[in-house]
Design a protein around this motif. Structure first.
Motif, PDB file in Angstrom:
ATOM      1  N   PHE A  49       0.836  -1.204   0.000  1.00 50.15           N
ATOM      2  CA  PHE A  49       0.000   0.000   0.000  1.00 50.15           C
ATOM      3  C   PHE A  49       0.867   1.249   0.000  1.00 50.15           C
ATOM      4  CE2 PHE A  49      -1.814   3.566   2.271  1.00 50.15           C
ATOM      5  CZ  PHE A  49      -2.953   3.818   1.519  1.00 50.15           C
ATOM      6  N   TRP A  53       0.515   3.711  -3.161  1.00 51.03           N
ATOM      7  CA  TRP A  53      -0.172   4.976  -2.918  1.00 51.03           C
ATOM      8  C   TRP A  53       0.751   6.168  -3.191  1.00 51.03           C
ATOM      9  CZ3 TRP A  53      -4.811   6.422  -3.235  1.00 51.03           C
ATOM     10  CH2 TRP A  53      -5.279   7.598  -2.637  1.00 51.03           C
ATOM     11  N   ASN A  72      -0.076   8.779  -6.286  1.00 47.90           N
ATOM     12  CA  ASN A  72      -0.297  10.195  -6.015  1.00 47.90           C
ATOM     13  C   ASN A  72       0.652  11.068  -6.825  1.00 47.90           C
ATOM     14  OD1 ASN A  72      -2.035  11.108  -3.234  1.00 47.90           O
ATOM     15  ND2 ASN A  72      -1.790   8.942  -3.648  1.00 47.90           N
ATOM     16  N   GLU A 114      -5.986   8.164   4.099  1.00 51.08           N
ATOM     17  CA  GLU A 114      -5.218   8.478   2.883  1.00 51.08           C
ATOM     18  C   GLU A 114      -6.125   8.465   1.653  1.00 51.08           C
ATOM     19  OE1 GLU A 114      -2.276   9.514   2.400  1.00 51.08           O
ATOM     20  OE2 GLU A 114      -0.851   8.719   3.854  1.00 51.08           O
ATOM     21  N   LEU A 115      -6.970   7.451   1.547  1.00 51.65           N
ATOM     22  CA  LEU A 115      -7.860   7.329   0.392  1.00 51.65           C
ATOM     23  C   LEU A 115      -8.881   8.464   0.346  1.00 51.65           C
ATOM     24  CD1 LEU A 115      -8.564   3.476   0.460  1.00 51.65           C
ATOM     25  CD2 LEU A 115      -6.944   4.699  -0.998  1.00 51.65           C
ATOM     26  N   PHE A 137      -7.716   3.468  -7.771  1.00 51.55           N
ATOM     27  CA  PHE A 137      -7.798   2.640  -6.571  1.00 51.55           C
ATOM     28  C   PHE A 137      -7.770   1.153  -6.917  1.00 51.55           C
ATOM     29  CE2 PHE A 137     -10.192   5.992  -3.795  1.00 51.55           C
ATOM     30  CZ  PHE A 137      -9.101   6.840  -3.934  1.00 51.55           C
ATOM     31  N   TYR A 140      -4.526  -1.009  -7.263  1.00 55.76           N
ATOM     32  CA  TYR A 140      -3.809  -1.578  -6.111  1.00 55.76           C
ATOM     33  C   TYR A 140      -3.804  -3.103  -6.211  1.00 55.76           C
ATOM     34  CZ  TYR A 140      -3.076  -3.279  -1.350  1.00 55.76           C
ATOM     35  OH  TYR A 140      -2.622  -3.970  -0.257  1.00 55.76           O
TER      36      TYR A 140
END
Length: 395
Positions: free
Chosen positions: A70, A74, A78, A188-189, A282, A285
């Motif tokens: 993750f 992430w 970003n 975070e999401l 998303f 992932y």
């Protein structure tokens, strides 16, 4: 860089938004360098997943792998989305991007203690460095463009607050660590959802698809490299080279099939709204994590062949087939689904599920290398379905 205006101080440009309709936008050399550094982190996380799986610590290994992955995914995603909207490519932009790469290297080094001893200190340290460098980029964007100021400041403040929470995570008791981790992941999401509600950043759909494709390609290539390296070591220990050759052929067909499936259609046509972008980003992932876990599954199979793995044949097959099925279903949902007609979509989904169920052959007495060959045969069939459907010709 026509959308980027120059300032007159120290060679630093104003970070104007890029044109979201810019044609033929592809990954820059800096972005590709960024991907390669992050691929190192994926490789080390995958290597530790293999160690956990082959030593029969499967559950703990998978959970730790998903936690570490993750952080890698992430931070990468970003930056990718930010760079698609605000790529100034001046010296300050490059320095801040290189700082994120340095954080990724720290994170990669921390993957081993995190997955073996549960020590997430280096992981958090590297992650916070990456995220704070991105905060600086968002502050630049807020100062450079008034119409994006509110969105950019929401990103900067939201990311900054969550990073403070990650630092405090080091003081959370072990009994609560996983629960708090999940809460921070949700935080975070939530940041991009909250920030983009004030105004959508001008990301380029074609550029985003190219960036995700590049990273997928790098992760799959890393899987092939790791598998070939493991096979070379196993060749010195096995007495039945035919079985090793069978595993090699199956592994290559599976990796080639994953590549073929992912690059069979262009997702940019429907990647036009904030909602579809969130789903696409998303959802990757699971695609990226599965591609990294595929490498570990092949190495476990090779370890089983030479008699070093502590897991049985059925679990060995599950550890190989499971990530492939997740990858295929993820790609179907995020890339292929809008292009498939219903009959071909059904065939594809059924084929992906059959790969996930192929370990049942081991339950019936088949050797794991035979199960891998069955999965490879189904993968070839899925490629045939794609070609017959014509979606690649329409892409």
């Amino acid at each position: 860089m026509g959308a980027v205006e120059h300032t007159r101080r120290l060679g630093v440009r104003k970070m104007r938004p890029r044109d979201p309709l810019e044609m033929f936008r592809s990954s820059s050399p800096l972005e590709l360098f960024f991907d390669l550094v992050f691929a190192i982190a994926v490789s080390l996380a995958s290597a530790q997943l293999f160690q956990a799986e082959t030593s029969a610590h499967v559950g703990e290994g998978i959970v730790s792998y998903l936690m570490v992955f993750f952080a890698v995914w992430w931070a990468w995603m970003n930056f990718t989305w930010f760079a698609s909207a605000f790529d100034a490519d001046d010296w300050l932009y490059r320095v801040l991007t290189l700082t994120q790469m340095a954080g990724a290297i720290v994170l990669a080094v921390g993957a081993t203690p995190a997955m073996i001893d549960g020590d997430f200190g280096l992981i958090i340290g590297g992650y916070v460095v990456m995220r704070l460098a991105l905060v600086a980029q968002w502050i630049r964007a807020a100062q450079s463009h008034p119409s994006m100021r509110r969105t950019a400041l929401r990103f900067a403040c939201g990311i900054g607050v969550v990073q403070v929470c990650w630092v405090l995570f080091a003081f959370v008791p072990d009994s609560l660590a996983k629960i708090v981790f999940c809460v921070l992941v949700l935080a975070e999401l939530a940041v991009p959802i909250y920030a983009e509600s004030a105004g959508t950043t001008p990301w380029n759909a074609g550029h985003i698809v190219d960036r995700f494709g590049s990273f997928t390609l790098i992760v799959l290539a890393e899987s092939v490299l790791a598998s070939v390296t493991a096979a070379a070591g196993a060749a010195e220990q096995v007495t039945h080279l035919a079985d090793l050759a069978l595993i090699g052929v199956s592994g290559f067909l599976l990796a080639a099939g994953m590549w073929w499936v992912y690059f069979s259609a262009d997702a940019s046509a429907w990647l036009q709204s904030r909602r579809s972008a969130m789903v696409f980003g998303f959802g990757h992932y699971f695609v990226f994590a599965a591609a990294g876990a595929f490498s570990a599954g092949v190495k476990v199979l090779l370890d089983y062949e030479v008699g070093h793995a502590r897991v049985d044949g059925t679990l060995t097959s599950v550890l190989l087939a499971g990530p492939i099925a997740v990858f295929l279903l993820g790609v179907w949902a995020l890339v292929l689904r809008p292009h498939f007609s219903r009959p071909y979509a059904s065939l594809f989904v059924i084929g992906a599920m059959l790969i996930g169920l192929s370990p049942l052959a081991s339950v019936l007495g088949a050797a794991p290398q035979v199960t891998a060959l069955v999965a490879a045969a189904i993968m070839v069939a899925l490629v045939v379905v794609i070609e017959i459907s014509g979606i690649r010709r329409r892409a």
